[in-house]
Design an enzyme around this catalytic site. Sequence first.
Site, PDB file in Angstrom:
ATOM      1  N   SER A   6       0.774  -1.308   0.122  1.00 19.36           N
ATOM      2  CA  SER A   6       0.040   0.220  -0.075  1.00 19.36           C
ATOM      3  C   SER A   6       0.858   1.234  -0.220  1.00 19.36           C
ATOM      4  O   SER A   6       1.573   1.503   0.930  1.00 19.36           O
ATOM      5  CB  SER A   6      -0.760   0.006   1.326  1.00 19.36           C
ATOM      6  OG  SER A   6      -1.496   1.138   1.254  1.00 19.36           O
ATOM      7  N   HIS A  31      -1.096  -1.084  -4.421  1.00 19.13           N
ATOM      8  CA  HIS A  31      -2.407  -0.738  -3.706  1.00 19.13           C
ATOM      9  C   HIS A  31      -2.396   0.870  -3.556  1.00 19.13           C
ATOM     10  O   HIS A  31      -1.544   1.199  -2.823  1.00 19.13           O
ATOM     11  CB  HIS A  31      -2.600  -1.534  -2.650  1.00 19.13           C
ATOM     12  CG  HIS A  31      -3.748  -1.074  -2.041  1.00 19.13           C
ATOM     13  ND1 HIS A  31      -5.002  -1.844  -2.313  1.00 19.13           N
ATOM     14  CD2 HIS A  31      -4.419  -0.481  -0.825  1.00 19.13           C
ATOM     15  CE1 HIS A  31      -6.061  -1.755  -1.821  1.00 19.13           C
ATOM     16  NE2 HIS A  31      -5.751  -0.595  -0.906  1.00 19.13           N
ATOM     17  N   ASP A  33      -4.358   3.910  -2.170  1.00 20.56           N
ATOM     18  CA  ASP A  33      -5.726   4.389  -1.368  1.00 20.56           C
ATOM     19  C   ASP A  33      -6.095   5.784  -1.836  1.00 20.56           C
ATOM     20  O   ASP A  33      -5.532   6.444  -1.404  1.00 20.56           O
ATOM     21  CB  ASP A  33      -5.537   4.375  -0.015  1.00 20.56           C
ATOM     22  CG  ASP A  33      -5.362   2.745   0.389  1.00 20.56           C
ATOM     23  OD1 ASP A  33      -6.358   2.064   0.417  1.00 20.56           O
ATOM     24  OD2 ASP A  33      -4.271   2.431   0.891  1.00 20.56           O
ATOM     25  N   MET A  35      -8.679   8.633  -0.935  1.00 22.52           N
ATOM     26  CA  MET A  35      -9.394   9.043   0.145  1.00 22.52           C
ATOM     27  C   MET A  35      -9.916  10.747  -0.074  1.00 22.52           C
ATOM     28  O   MET A  35      -9.100  11.132  -0.601  1.00 22.52           O
ATOM     29  CB  MET A  35      -8.938   9.038   1.476  1.00 22.52           C
ATOM     30  CG  MET A  35      -8.391   7.719   1.613  1.00 22.52           C
ATOM     31  SD  MET A  35      -7.727   7.525   3.503  1.00 22.52           S
ATOM     32  CE  MET A  35      -6.755   5.981   3.370  1.00 22.52           C
ATOM     33  N   HIS A  64      -8.200   1.523  -4.705  1.00 20.72           N
ATOM     34  CA  HIS A  64      -9.089   1.264  -3.711  1.00 20.72           C
ATOM     35  C   HIS A  64      -9.639   2.784  -3.386  1.00 20.72           C
ATOM     36  O   HIS A  64      -9.077   3.640  -2.846  1.00 20.72           O
ATOM     37  CB  HIS A  64      -8.528   0.801  -2.509  1.00 20.72           C
ATOM     38  CG  HIS A  64      -9.074   0.675  -1.428  1.00 20.72           C
ATOM     39  ND1 HIS A  64      -8.757   0.456   0.106  1.00 20.72           N
ATOM     40  CD2 HIS A  64     -10.676   0.865  -0.944  1.00 20.72           C
ATOM     41  CE1 HIS A  64      -9.803   0.471   0.983  1.00 20.72           C
ATOM     42  NE2 HIS A  64     -11.039   0.602   0.466  1.00 20.72           N
ATOM     43  N   MET A  66     -12.195   5.021  -1.537  1.00 14.49           N
ATOM     44  CA  MET A  66     -12.895   5.376  -0.205  1.00 14.49           C
ATOM     45  C   MET A  66     -13.035   6.858  -0.228  1.00 14.49           C
ATOM     46  O   MET A  66     -12.809   7.897   0.241  1.00 14.49           O
ATOM     47  CB  MET A  66     -11.743   5.485   0.780  1.00 14.49           C
ATOM     48  CG  MET A  66     -11.487   3.907   1.409  1.00 14.49           C
ATOM     49  SD  MET A  66     -10.073   3.760   2.326  1.00 14.49           S
ATOM     50  CE  MET A  66      -8.710   3.898   0.709  1.00 14.49           C
ATOM     51  N   MET A 135     -12.008  -5.244   4.328  1.00 14.73           N
ATOM     52  CA  MET A 135     -11.198  -4.279   5.182  1.00 14.73           C
ATOM     53  C   MET A 135     -11.056  -4.730   6.594  1.00 14.73           C
ATOM     54  O   MET A 135     -11.997  -5.188   7.308  1.00 14.73           O
ATOM     55  CB  MET A 135     -11.910  -2.740   5.448  1.00 14.73           C
ATOM     56  CG  MET A 135     -12.193  -2.084   4.090  1.00 14.73           C
ATOM     57  SD  MET A 135     -10.292  -1.804   3.350  1.00 14.73           S
ATOM     58  CE  MET A 135      -9.450  -1.082   4.614  1.00 14.73           C
ATOM     59  N   GLY A 142      -3.170   4.050   7.412  1.00 18.17           N
ATOM     60  CA  GLY A 142      -2.137   2.853   7.486  1.00 18.17           C
ATOM     61  C   GLY A 142      -1.856   2.742   9.058  1.00 18.17           C
ATOM     62  O   GLY A 142      -2.165   3.521   9.887  1.00 18.17           O
ATOM     63  N   ASP A 173      -7.361  -6.218   3.529  1.00 13.14           N
ATOM     64  CA  ASP A 173      -6.658  -4.892   3.527  1.00 13.14           C
ATOM     65  C   ASP A 173      -6.648  -4.207   5.004  1.00 13.14           C
ATOM     66  O   ASP A 173      -7.655  -3.961   5.462  1.00 13.14           O
ATOM     67  CB  ASP A 173      -7.210  -3.900   2.504  1.00 13.14           C
ATOM     68  CG  ASP A 173      -6.328  -2.675   2.548  1.00 13.14           C
ATOM     69  OD1 ASP A 173      -5.379  -2.332   3.170  1.00 13.14           O
ATOM     70  OD2 ASP A 173      -6.955  -1.702   1.723  1.00 13.14           O
TER      71      ASP A 173
HETATM   72  C1  DX5 Z   1      -6.648   1.579   5.003  1.00 12.04           C
HETATM   73  C2  DX5 Z   1      -6.050   1.598   3.780  1.00 12.04           C
HETATM   74  C3  DX5 Z   1      -5.103   0.582   3.820  1.00 12.04           C
HETATM   75  C4  DX5 Z   1      -3.918   0.774   4.408  1.00 12.04           C
HETATM   76  C5  DX5 Z   1      -3.149  -0.382   5.105  1.00 12.04           C
HETATM   77  O1  DX5 Z   1      -7.752   2.723   4.870  1.00 12.04           O
HETATM   78  O2  DX5 Z   1      -6.905   1.010   2.813  1.00 12.04           O
HETATM   79  O3  DX5 Z   1      -4.652   0.150   2.358  1.00 12.04           O
HETATM   80  O4  DX5 Z   1      -3.012   1.483   3.711  1.00 12.04           O
HETATM   81  O5  DX5 Z   1      -2.160  -0.088   5.684  1.00 12.04           O
HETATM   82  P1  DX5 Z   1      -1.555  -1.118   6.564  1.00 12.04           P
HETATM   83  O6  DX5 Z   1      -0.948  -2.466   6.087  1.00 12.04           O
HETATM   84  O7  DX5 Z   1      -0.350  -0.155   7.482  1.00 12.04           O
HETATM   85  O8  DX5 Z   1      -2.899  -1.650   7.808  1.00 12.04           O
HETATM   86 ZN    ZN Z   2      -6.656  -0.064   0.753  1.00 11.66          ZN
END
Ligand code: DX5
Ligand code: ZN
Length: 212
Positions: A6, A31, A33, A35, A64, A66, A135, A142, A173
């Site tokens: 990620s 990956h 994210d 947001m 992904h 969000m 999730m 993270g 994830d």
């Molecule tokens: C959280 C994200 C994840 C995150 C995972 O909203 O969707 O992809 O980056 O990070 P770790 O592995 O540190 O939990």
């Molecule tokens: Zn993610």
Amino acid sequence: MLVAPSMLSADFGRLKEEIEELNRTDCDYLHIDVMDGHFVPNITFGKDIIKTIAKYSKKKLDIHLMVQNTEFFINMFIDLNPEFLSIHIEEEKHINKMLHLIRDNHIHPGIVLNPHTSQSTLEYILKYVDLVLLMSVNPGFGGQNFITSTLEKAIKLKEMIKEQNLQCLIEMDGGINDKNISMIKDCGVDMVVSGNYIFSSKDYQIAINSLR
Ligand code: DX5
Ligand code: ZN
């Protein structure tokens, strides 16, 4: 086990070097994210940064979303041709329509479930997706702790996939590391996202090997 680091946990001051280092590993996807500060209380990458990541990356992207206004963001990322584009079931009223929009643009559509959302919400939509992203933390950041009830959900989802005779992948994830990976594998998960664990290790390939 497919592995998608990620980029949320990358050192943004050295983004190009981080991508080049991942290019030298055998990770499967990057990956990403996305947001918007509304669906989750955080803001991450916009299109220009993701375009730059795609330019330097030899791996395809696993995006992904969000966000609120899913359709707007799907249209924003279509021309980056990611491998997967996944949307949250909690946000979108017209999931079926959005999944078709993604597939019609030759991208594998995915659905994401928050930790509190049951796999049973997928009963009538599962056949339209190539990936279900479970999730295992509350989305937004993270480095959070793994929520163990996601394991039971993965087992039930795997049963649903078998019952409906489908090929769809299960991705997990959040909070994934070398300590919980074998439990995750045993529940039928095909692909894991890992941010903090991979990026805080000295050697990314060794961390990826431990997740495989
Ligand atoms: C959280 C994200 C994840 C995150 C995972 O909203 O969707 O992809 O980056 O990070 P770790 O592995 O540190 O939990
Ligand atoms: Zn993610």
